[in-house]
Design a protein around this motif. Structure first.
Motif, PDB file in Angstrom:
ATOM      1  N   GLN A   1      44.849   9.442  21.534  1.00 41.32           N
ATOM      2  CA  GLN A   1      45.743   8.516  22.235  1.00 41.32           C
ATOM      3  C   GLN A   1      46.794   9.340  22.954  1.00 41.32           C
ATOM      4  O   GLN A   1      47.512  10.127  22.338  1.00 41.32           O
ATOM      5  N   LEU A   2      46.855   9.176  24.257  1.00 41.22           N
ATOM      6  CA  LEU A   2      47.780   9.947  25.079  1.00 41.22           C
ATOM      7  C   LEU A   2      49.024   9.132  25.389  1.00 41.22           C
ATOM      8  O   LEU A   2      48.952   7.905  25.586  1.00 41.22           O
ATOM      9  N   GLU A   3      50.156   9.826  25.451  1.00 37.39           N
ATOM     10  CA  GLU A   3      51.422   9.202  25.802  1.00 37.39           C
ATOM     11  C   GLU A   3      52.149  10.091  26.800  1.00 37.39           C
ATOM     12  O   GLU A   3      52.110  11.321  26.685  1.00 37.39           O
ATOM     13  N   LEU A   4      52.824   9.477  27.734  1.00 36.52           N
ATOM     14  CA  LEU A   4      53.705  10.183  28.660  1.00 36.52           C
ATOM     15  C   LEU A   4      55.143   9.808  28.325  1.00 36.52           C
ATOM     16  O   LEU A   4      55.492   8.620  28.281  1.00 36.52           O
ATOM     17  N   MET A   5      55.986  10.830  28.078  1.00 38.84           N
ATOM     18  CA  MET A   5      57.371  10.608  27.670  1.00 38.84           C
ATOM     19  C   MET A   5      58.307  11.286  28.657  1.00 38.84           C
ATOM     20  O   MET A   5      57.980  12.347  29.220  1.00 38.84           O
ATOM     21  N   ASP A   6      59.478  10.700  28.856  1.00 38.15           N
ATOM     22  CA  ASP A   6      60.473  11.346  29.710  1.00 38.15           C
ATOM     23  C   ASP A   6      61.249  12.386  28.916  1.00 38.15           C
ATOM     24  O   ASP A   6      60.918  12.676  27.749  1.00 38.15           O
TER      25      ASP A   6
ATOM     26  N   GLY B   1      62.393  11.447  25.405  1.00 39.96           N
ATOM     27  CA  GLY B   1      61.405  10.928  24.475  1.00 39.96           C
ATOM     28  C   GLY B   1      61.060   9.464  24.650  1.00 39.96           C
ATOM     29  O   GLY B   1      60.399   8.873  23.785  1.00 39.96           O
ATOM     30  N   LYS B   2      61.455   8.870  25.773  1.00 44.65           N
ATOM     31  CA  LYS B   2      61.151   7.472  26.027  1.00 44.65           C
ATOM     32  C   LYS B   2      59.785   7.347  26.701  1.00 44.65           C
ATOM     33  O   LYS B   2      59.463   8.101  27.628  1.00 44.65           O
ATOM     34  N   ALA B   3      58.981   6.394  26.227  1.00 47.31           N
ATOM     35  CA  ALA B   3      57.649   6.190  26.797  1.00 47.31           C
ATOM     36  C   ALA B   3      57.767   5.727  28.242  1.00 47.31           C
ATOM     37  O   ALA B   3      58.547   4.815  28.566  1.00 47.31           O
ATOM     38  N   LEU B   4      56.980   6.351  29.112  1.00 50.24           N
ATOM     39  CA  LEU B   4      56.986   5.988  30.528  1.00 50.24           C
ATOM     40  C   LEU B   4      55.944   4.925  30.854  1.00 50.24           C
ATOM     41  O   LEU B   4      56.037   4.255  31.883  1.00 50.24           O
ATOM     42  N   CYS B   5      54.933   4.790  30.005  1.00 45.03           N
ATOM     43  CA  CYS B   5      53.876   3.819  30.224  1.00 45.03           C
ATOM     44  C   CYS B   5      53.223   3.532  28.873  1.00 45.03           C
ATOM     45  O   CYS B   5      53.571   4.159  27.860  1.00 45.03           O
TER      46      CYS B   5
END
Length: 552
Positions: free
Chosen positions: A121-126, A129-133
């Motif tokens: 499971q992939l995550e993109l964070m700023d 550490g906030k999820a971007l999507c």
């Protein structure tokens, strides 16, 4: 009268072309001309923003395109607004994104150390550490010594095109972006394990004849402005031109459709901003400095590089023009851009004594991998197809136009190099000698087709003929079909002895290729606008052919 001196694009690399796209045009004159021809302002409008049909929450993400290996993921992403930092996370592993543009909207990610054949499971964070999507799944490939039962590959070509390119009489040059997206979504509904996008991802020709309707047109000047050929692409005003010209054709087309499907992009002539052409006034290849800069900058921003490739070609662990796609011991695909290193000994301006579509070093790598690979199937995926010709200059074959409009091989094809066909024969010979099904998958000709080569001149291949597949295009429309411009549909080269199973069809489509232990099944899809858009959602193959792994 003194003889004309041929001009070579490489000799003009330092000359800016600020006036070329809109030469003699003002915006008022452009609007007047558009209205006068009936195209009106519709010719200037861009495609609507991408909306993910699954309803996945993309947040500020504008596009995602991943490539994978057994332990590694390489991802390209863009965002609606600039970001200072972005991280890609997969469970406990994470990597900081590398900014690829000047503003901070384009990032690449290279995450290694993953488990083979594993969904993450992939995550993109700023930066805080906030999820971007929303998170999304992506599966790594099997280990090189694994024995997967099946591998399904989606293949297509020439998906690029700008909605604004509109011929005032013949209509759209390219299929609307929304219909291209629908075709790609239908292809993805068959759950491929990976995809190959084989060349011509953008169309913005600048010096060759198609440029009059593309990058040299007043529409192009209005929408994106002009490139300065004397300057680098990134970090100069050229960067904004590239994003305006190519962004709708790439990020605007793909959006987040392929976020869970690895896709490998291979470049061809139009990705260098030119059609392959040669005459006394202009030879578009070998590529000049500007053309190479455009191709590399486009890949840096929009789509992932190959993770494996020829020795000496990937100093940073990524490969731009030549790559290897491996799926356990079932499949190995050898991908090669036939424009990146094209040399032409027939052209006195190049100074080359040797000619080929790829360099001797890359050819040696292709031949060696074909011989020594322990994969059950080895496929070649060049950006320029084999078996068929349309009489163009930049083909493997010497076929050219005759006096009555047909093709012939006994005359002289200006600026064509015999070394191209010689390289073709060497590659076919080593592939046929391997003893397992030789399969070549390619595009370029804007067509869907299938057949096999039994002989190339005196080269005997009948004991193990080479199968060639034109994988189909989701992109062309109207005058964008090459035969309407050239007056010549693709036909088998006169240098070959072939068995043509599916003569090339100029309709939109794609191919699925299923590899299993002892056979490969090729399924081809086609669609015509008169069928209606809804027909795309239920497309089934019009041609299916199953071939055994070994001949006979």
């Amino acid at each position: 009268m003194a003889p004309r001196t041929p001009r070579d694009t490489r000799l003009r690399a330092a000359e800016p072309t600020r006036a070329a796209p809109g030469e003699g045009w003002t915006r008022r004159a452009f609007l007047g001309a558009s209205l006068a021809t009936g195209a009106g302002l519709l010719a200037c409008f861009d495609a609507p923003p991408f909306v993910d049909p699954s309803g996945w929450d993309a947040g500020p993400v504008e596009h995602l395109l991943p490539a994978v290996g057994p332990t590694r993921i390489r991802l390209k992403a863009s965002f609606a607004t600039p970001l200072a930092e972005v991280q890609l996370r997969a469970g406990r592993r994470s990597v900081a994104g590398r900014r690829e543009d000047s503003a901070g909207r384009f990032f690449s990610f290279d995450l290694d150390g993953l488990e083979p054949d594993t969904e993450v499971q992939l995550e993109l964070m700023d930066g805080v550490g906030k999820a971007l999507c929303a998170s999304w799944p992506l599966r790594t490939f099997p280990a090189p010594d694994a024995e997967p039962k099946r591998f399904r590959l989606l293949a297509y070509s020439c998906a690029g095109g700008f909605d604004a390119f509109f011929h005032p009489i013949a209509g759209r040059i390219f299929l609307e972006t929304s219909l291209r997206q629908r075709l790609l979504a239908r292809a993805l509904s068959f759950a491929p394990d990976a995809a190959i996008a084989n060349g011509d991802h953008v169309y913005w020709d600048l010096q060759s004849r198609p440029g009059l309707a593309m990058g040299r047109s007043p529409q192009a000047w209005w929408l994106a402005g002009s490139f300065d050929r004397s300057q680098p692409i990134l970090g100069t005003p050229n960067e904004a031109v590239l994003q305006a010209a190519f962004g709708p054709q790439l990020a605007g087309l793909y959006g987040t459709l392929f976020r869970s499907v690895p896709v490998f992009f291979l470049q061809d002539d139009h990705d260098y901003t030119e059609n392959d052409e040669a005459d006394e006034d202009l030879r578009t290849f070998p590529a000049d400095t500007f053309m190479r800069r455009v191709a590399r900058a486009t890949q840096a921003l929009y789509y992932p590089e190959f993770l494996e490739g020829p020795p000496g070609y990937g100093p940073d662990g990524v490969f731009t023009s030549f790559g290897r796609v491996r799926y356990g011991r079932l499949f190995e695909g050898l991908c090669y851009d036939c424009r990146a290193e094209l040399t032409n000994a027939a052209d006195p301006l190049t100074g080359h004594e040797w000619s080929g579509f790829v360099s001797p070093e890359v050819e040696d790598w292709l031949r060696r991998r074909t011989r020594v690979s322990d994969a059950r199937f080895v496929a070649h995926l060049p950006s320029t197809p084999i078996l068929w010709t349309a009489g163009k200059w930049g083909e493997w074959y010497p076929d050219g136009k005759d006096d009555v409009g047909g093709l012939q091989t006994h005359g002289h094809k200006p600026f064509w190099a015999p070394g191209w066909l010689e390289q073709h024969d060497r590659l076919l010979a080593v592939h046929s000698a391997r003893g397992t099904r030789p399969l070549w998958l390619s595009g370029d000709l804007h067509a869907t087709g299938m057949g096999e080569i039994r002989m190339s001149g005196p080269l005997y291949l009948r004991d193990n003929p080479v199968t060639s597949v034109l994988v189909g295009t989701p992109g062309a429309a109207g005058p964008g079909w090459p035969s309407r411009v050239r007056g010549q549909r693709p036909v088998p080269s006169g240098t070959l002895t072939v068995d043509e199973w599916v003569p090339p069809i100029e309709e939109n489509g794609f191919s699925l290729i299923d590899f299993e232990a002892d056979q490969v099944t090729i399924s081809q899809f086609r669609w015509r606008p008169e069928q209606g858009a809804d027909a795309i959602d239920t497309l089934t193959p019009f041609a299916v052919r199953t071939l055994s792994r070994r001949p006979g």
